[in-house]
Scaffold this active site. Structure first.
Site, PDB file in Angstrom:
ATOM      1  N   LYS A  93      -1.088  -9.449   3.115  1.00 37.62           N
ATOM      2  CA  LYS A  93      -0.323  -8.994   4.289  1.00 37.62           C
ATOM      3  C   LYS A  93      -1.209  -8.115   5.157  1.00 37.62           C
ATOM      4  O   LYS A  93      -1.941  -7.268   4.648  1.00 37.62           O
ATOM      5  CB  LYS A  93       0.924  -8.215   3.872  1.00 37.62           C
ATOM      6  CG  LYS A  93       1.771  -7.763   5.087  1.00 37.62           C
ATOM      7  CD  LYS A  93       3.148  -7.282   4.660  1.00 37.62           C
ATOM      8  CE  LYS A  93       3.134  -5.896   4.049  1.00 37.62           C
ATOM      9  NZ  LYS A  93       2.681  -4.834   5.000  1.00 37.62           N
ATOM     10  N   GLU A 106       9.165  -4.097  10.844  1.00 38.69           N
ATOM     11  CA  GLU A 106       9.546  -2.775  10.321  1.00 38.69           C
ATOM     12  C   GLU A 106       9.905  -1.810  11.449  1.00 38.69           C
ATOM     13  O   GLU A 106       9.239  -1.770  12.484  1.00 38.69           O
ATOM     14  CB  GLU A 106       8.407  -2.171   9.490  1.00 38.69           C
ATOM     15  CG  GLU A 106       8.744  -0.797   8.937  1.00 38.69           C
ATOM     16  CD  GLU A 106       7.752  -0.266   7.926  1.00 38.69           C
ATOM     17  OE1 GLU A 106       7.970   0.858   7.422  1.00 38.69           O
ATOM     18  OE2 GLU A 106       6.754  -0.953   7.650  1.00 38.69           O
ATOM     19  N   ASP A 145       0.828  -1.205   0.000  1.00 38.32           N
ATOM     20  CA  ASP A 145       0.000   0.000   0.000  1.00 38.32           C
ATOM     21  C   ASP A 145       0.866   1.259   0.000  1.00 38.32           C
ATOM     22  O   ASP A 145       0.355   2.370  -0.086  1.00 38.32           O
ATOM     23  CB  ASP A 145      -1.007  -0.004   1.154  1.00 38.32           C
ATOM     24  CG  ASP A 145      -0.373  -0.132   2.527  1.00 38.32           C
ATOM     25  OD1 ASP A 145       0.880  -0.168   2.621  1.00 38.32           O
ATOM     26  OD2 ASP A 145      -1.110  -0.199   3.527  1.00 38.32           O
ATOM     27  N   SER A 146       2.191   1.068   0.043  1.00 37.94           N
ATOM     28  CA  SER A 146       3.137   2.166  -0.168  1.00 37.94           C
ATOM     29  C   SER A 146       2.939   2.802  -1.534  1.00 37.94           C
ATOM     30  O   SER A 146       3.386   3.931  -1.766  1.00 37.94           O
ATOM     31  CB  SER A 146       4.576   1.651  -0.047  1.00 37.94           C
ATOM     32  OG  SER A 146       4.779   0.511  -0.884  1.00 37.94           O
TER      33      SER A 146
END
Length: 269
Positions: free
Chosen positions: A118, A187, A50-51
């Site tokens: 994800k 992350e 979704d980046s």
């Protein structure tokens, strides 16, 4: 420079799990067929992140990405990388409860060739992950700094700085593993903490800003290839000065158009 492809092996859930402690996994994002094809026989997995809402659509964060966008871009990636193991980010607001999550993840499976989805979250999301995996949806987890939590957390904050937080991250990882996830993205976590998390679970961890002791790494393609110019996160390494190369090439094109050297006889019918 030639690219050696003879060691490329199409990944599967079982192969990804077996890579734990034996092979470092390489993951890269892609949003279209063109770049997906370039990456497909090099990277172990391709993440339709979704980046794309930031690097592709120019938004300030990932939160306004829609399921329709993710499905569109996943189809493009799968068309370009037909043999790749493709994972789709479930966007913000599409998995707030078990039934909604299953309905939306089923849409991803039905309308694309994605191999997995994800989901961001730890212990709080474990029941949702379990519900999906029990209904034949493969899930990659995501803990630590979670971009979809940026507003509720008040910004992008590195995790694992205290013993209490490290213990919580380990609980999160174990809960997601127990729920049936085949791997977990870690992350924005202190490297020592990420190492401990990786040692505590039996499925591969994929780091981004989490040091070298995870079981693999993931980067956003436009970051690692130097196309994103607004800022460079500390954890990113530029393997190419992409923006400079593109600008230089377009400037040369403009110059040749203006001085009449393009098109030449070689480009004429």
């Amino acid at each position: 420079m030639s690219i050696i492809k003879n060691d490329f092996e199409k990944m599967s859930i079982s192969k990804i799990k077996k890579a734990k402690n034996t092979k470092k996994l390489t993951v890269i994002t892609a949003y279209d067929a063109l770049f997906a094809k370039l990456f497909s026989e090099i990277a172990d997995m391709i993440l339709v992140g979704d980046s794309l809402n930031m690097s592709f659509a120019g938004k300030n964060d990932t939160l306004s990405a829609t399921l329709e966008q993710m499905i569109y871009h996943t189809n493009a990636v799968c068309n370009g990388a037909k043999n790749a193991f493709v994972i789709t980010d479930m966007p913000f607001g599409t998995y707030t409860n078990k039934n909604q999550a299953l309905e939306n993840a089923t849409k991803v499976y039905a309308q694309t060739n994605a191999a997995a989805v994800k989901i961001e979250g730890g212990e709080d999301r474990a029941p949702i992950v379990e519900h999906l995996t029990k209904n034949s949806i493969a899930v990659m987890g995501h803990i630590g700094l979670m971009p979809q939590y940026v507003r509720s957390e008040g910004g992008y904050k590195v995790r694992g700085k205290t013993q209490e937080d490290i213990e919580q991250l380990i609980k999160d990882a174990k809960a997601i593993e127990k729920a049936g996830a085949f791997s977990i993205v870690i992350e924005g976590v202190m490297s020592d903490a990420a190492k401990r998390i990786s040692q505590e679970i039996n499925i591969p961890t994929i780091g981004i800003g989490a040091g070298k002791d995870t079981d693999g790494q993931v980067l956003v393609w436009s970051d690692m290839l130097g196309f994103f110019e607004e800022f460079k996160p500390k954890f990113v390494k530029h393997y190419l000065n992409g923006a400079e190369l593109v600008k230089g090439s377009v400037e040369k094109y403009r110059s040749e158009v203006q001085n009449g050297t393009f098109p030449s006889k070689n480009e004429e019918y």
